[in-house]
Design an enzyme around this catalytic site. Structure first.
Site, PDB file in Angstrom:
ATOM      1  N   GLN A 255      -7.707   6.804  16.449  1.00 35.45           N
ATOM      2  CA  GLN A 255      -8.135   5.539  15.882  1.00 35.45           C
ATOM      3  C   GLN A 255      -8.927   4.733  16.908  1.00 35.45           C
ATOM      4  O   GLN A 255      -9.957   4.125  16.581  1.00 35.45           O
ATOM      5  CB  GLN A 255      -6.910   4.731  15.441  1.00 35.45           C
ATOM      6  N   HIS A 258     -12.795   4.988  17.455  1.00 37.00           N
ATOM      7  CA  HIS A 258     -13.766   4.519  16.445  1.00 37.00           C
ATOM      8  C   HIS A 258     -14.636   3.390  16.978  1.00 37.00           C
ATOM      9  O   HIS A 258     -15.844   3.357  16.741  1.00 37.00           O
ATOM     10  CB  HIS A 258     -13.048   4.040  15.179  1.00 37.00           C
ATOM     11  N   GLU A 322      -4.647  -0.224   7.124  1.00 38.47           N
ATOM     12  CA  GLU A 322      -5.559   0.707   6.441  1.00 38.47           C
ATOM     13  C   GLU A 322      -4.943   2.112   6.434  1.00 38.47           C
ATOM     14  O   GLU A 322      -4.794   2.736   5.396  1.00 38.47           O
ATOM     15  CB  GLU A 322      -6.898   0.716   7.179  1.00 38.47           C
ATOM     16  N   HIS A 323      -4.603   2.605   7.620  1.00 40.64           N
ATOM     17  CA  HIS A 323      -3.936   3.906   7.758  1.00 40.64           C
ATOM     18  C   HIS A 323      -2.513   3.673   8.236  1.00 40.64           C
ATOM     19  O   HIS A 323      -2.289   2.915   9.180  1.00 40.64           O
ATOM     20  CB  HIS A 323      -4.646   4.782   8.797  1.00 40.64           C
ATOM     21  N   ASP A 356      -8.923  11.911   7.035  1.00 39.97           N
ATOM     22  CA  ASP A 356     -10.315  11.550   7.295  1.00 39.97           C
ATOM     23  C   ASP A 356     -11.266  12.636   6.820  1.00 39.97           C
ATOM     24  O   ASP A 356     -12.425  12.361   6.502  1.00 39.97           O
ATOM     25  CB  ASP A 356     -10.535  11.332   8.803  1.00 39.97           C
ATOM     26  N   HIS A 415     -13.788 -19.983 -34.031  1.00 42.20           N
ATOM     27  CA  HIS A 415     -12.981 -18.780 -33.826  1.00 42.20           C
ATOM     28  C   HIS A 415     -12.043 -18.581 -35.010  1.00 42.20           C
ATOM     29  O   HIS A 415     -11.833 -17.463 -35.476  1.00 42.20           O
ATOM     30  CB  HIS A 415     -12.160 -18.887 -32.534  1.00 42.20           C
TER      31      HIS A 415
END
Lengths: 430, 430
Positions: A255, A258, A322-323, A356, A415
């Site tokens: 991670q 990145h 996220e992960h 991934d 209506h």
């Protein structure tokens, strides 16, 4: 690495705070480029390609010949790997197809829901140092399964004005025929407004730097949908003494490489394990080619000790990673209890990099806490749910009076009239 | 009414153009109020309630006693109507529940997708002249089915600082216990940031005027999701000589009474029918209490004649109506062919108002062409799709090499290492 022991719940938000991105200063740039592309189309797109990417392109359509030729520059081994990943991603996303849902809510009142593909979608694939061909699989495979009519792909040119062959190869493999050699803000603007060359799309997918992120946000103001708001990638691992410190360290580092703003967090119920992971990270960090980036992200990372699984789970749900990797004895406690996460990786042999690339799940996931409200990309991201209803004369007689009363109470007489006219016509008939 | 015969496809976009809303001038106001509410919480909320709604409230929590008392001010007839609507909405939204999706993509690689409720949601219900209690049913019923932990409701006070009893009654019926007497921008800001009184939520639902719309857009910048972007309500009817001109006219008028900017369109393959509808609209318009509003919307409405169903369908898909009524001989042609619509009403006895109140479908739908990329509110709007994967030692041996190759080709060595370490450990064991 920052080690934190037994943090008080009141401090969780501060400890887990994400790096804030200030985007106000780029908004003006993005707006300017959008308005030029809206007005001048291809000409503006070329101008900004020259400005940002430093290449002059007479034509930014990637030709079929170039797409076909890319295959020669991709090794057979890599082709086989991409094929395996594509097979798994296809299987998992095909499994997400849903049947038409149909029900008679009241006798004579039939309601149904159907999924229909979004007709025109645009995929943005970053280029630069890391050609993210895997993201093409993650976006184009579900788009094809959904049945999107038009799928276009924009990706920035390299210094020679070309596109990485692995990107072109994967695009062709996924059946994409329209590839444009355009990146950044001008690509998003092109897909938002359309130009002489690029088709206007209804929804834009894909990752990008903060310019692309702000451009996608702006696109929504012009009626174009986007997959989700983006932020720096992040990983949270929960682990106890049943986990493998070396494996966990390798996941944290995968991670961290990145970007310098990546978020890396370990939550553990074992102080001993916490120390072991710290040592393993130091040992593995030395040999990484992206060591500079990873070191900076690791410096900001957090190793958090908490007393038990329950506290760990509460903290993790507050963060919404996220992960989320679970390497703990009681896996079910975490998989059943997790409320907010993009994708969950269970057990010692399930590294994040599996998701991934090749397990079959999607890697386009909500970061920045968006997992609390947003789904990762999935088959439904390329579809709309539409509802239908058909009411028989008997049906409108069954529910008509309720509609009349409610419409009247809301002050919407027309209506009510739409129902009254039909009820009267049926009375006259009988 | 504007009658248009056989328009050329090149002119469709101009003919079907929606009224543009300029929101730039209200953005500054919205930003200002957001920053005050973020800083000063309840105090700022009260300040703007006093400013916009002209009432001073010491406490904007609606008490349980007030909620309970509302029942006395709602007629038994209306209660029965609301109960019928709630039953149908519940049935249709319960039918949307999806099972866990699970698949082994490669031997030893198990992937699954589960829906989890969004934990904290906020519902915005406009007040004013038309108390839209029906919208509570449309939002609270699916929120409860999804299992959202916390559901709060904000609705503006009337001149006496009170909430309409039908709103309180419906909220209670749906199991909502937290009702705040706050409307407009300050309500959206309160739900975005939280205040001493109002809880911060993860997603905001509900309609509103243009101030509320811009406020919801701004909320997304602070990480809060919204149901969908909004625009003026719209209806498109496709009808041929098998339709009933009087019924169609009543449907067009029920749309027109929403607001002067409502969009009302008839597409027909019969010139005779077009004239009949025009006459019927004039006849019915006279007796409407909201005649002023409806007349303005009708003046902007369009009656479009096209030569055949195929051209009609293409034009309708280009427009992407929020509400789409099909009163034509070949219903299946339209229900199968429609790609872009929020909700579809099929046949002569299916007025739009049925879906607005009681058929069971949701009435919170994408306007402004958003039907091309957005779904109307449905059960999934209150859920996230989360993915999970668990890989066995055999599984990682089956896909590990593919991951290594792809990670390396993308220049992400640490991603590769996370797999290599595990593969090496397994080799050492065997």
């Amino acid at each position: 690495m920052n080690k934190i022991f037994n943090p008080k719940p009141a401090d969780w938000n501060t400890i887990l705070e994400r790096p804030t991105q200030t985007v106000d200063d780029i908004e003006a740039t993005v707006s300017q480029i959008f308005s030029e592309v809206q007005k001048n189309g291809d000409q503006a797109i070329k101008k900004y390609t020259s400005f940002f990417d430093n290449v002059k392109l007479d034509n930014f359509v990637v030709s079929q010949a170039e797409i076909d030729a890319a295959s020669m520059n991709v090794s057979d081994e890599l082709k086989a790997a991409i094929a395996l990943a594509k097979t798994n991603i296809t299987k998992f996303h095909e499994a997400q197809e849903t049947p038409k849902i149909e029900i008679e809510t009241t006798k004579g009142v039939r309601c149904w829901q159907e999924k229909r593909a979004i007709q025109k979608v645009g995929l943005y694939i970053p280029g630069g140092t890391a050609p993210l061909f895997s993201t093409i699989l993650m976006l184009a495979v579900p788009a094809k399964i959904a049945g999107c009519d038009e799928i276009i792909l924009c990706t920035p040119p390299n210094k020679e004005g070309k596109v990485n062959p692995a990107i072109l190869y994967t695009a062709k493999l996924c059946g994409i025929t329209k590839v444009y050699n355009v990146g950044g803000i001008q690509a998003i603007a092109g897909m938002t407004f359309g130009s002489e060359t690029i088709s206007k799309v209804y929804k834009i997918f894909g990752p990008g730097n903060q310019f692309v992120t702000v451009a996608k946000q702006l696109a929504t103001k012009y009626g174009v949908a986007i997959d989700m708001p983006a932020g720096p990638s992040e990983l949270l691992v929960v682990a106890d003494e049943t986990a493998n410190a070396s494996f966990v360290a390798s996941d944290l580092l995968s991670q961290a490489e990145h970007g310098t703003d990546s978020q890396v967090i370990l939550v553990t119920t074992s102080k001993k394990f916490l120390d072991e992971v710290e040592s393993a990270v130091e040992a593995q960090l030395g040999v990484l080619p992206r060591k500079g980036i990873a070191t900076k992200a690791i410096n900001n990372s957090k190793l958090i000790y908490v007393e038990n699984d329950q506290i760990a789970l509460e903290l993790i749900n507050e963060y919404g990673p996220e992960h989320f990797i679970v390497c703990a004895n009681d896996e079910d406690f975490y998989t059943n209890g997790i409320q907010n996460a993009g994708s969950v990786f269970v057990g010692n042999y399930t590294p994040e990099s599996a998701g991934d690339y090749a397990s079959g799940t999607n890697h386009t996931l909500p970061t920045n806490g968006y997992a609390k409200a947003y789904s990762g990309v999935n088959l439904a991201s390329f579809q709309k749910s539409m509802t239908f209803q058909k009411i028989t004369p008997e049906g409108i007689q069954n529910i008509g009076n309720a509609i009349e009363l409610m419409a009247e109470a809301e002050g919407l007489q027309a209506h009510k009239n739409a129902v009254t006219l039909r009820l009267d016509a049926l009375k006259a008939k009988s």
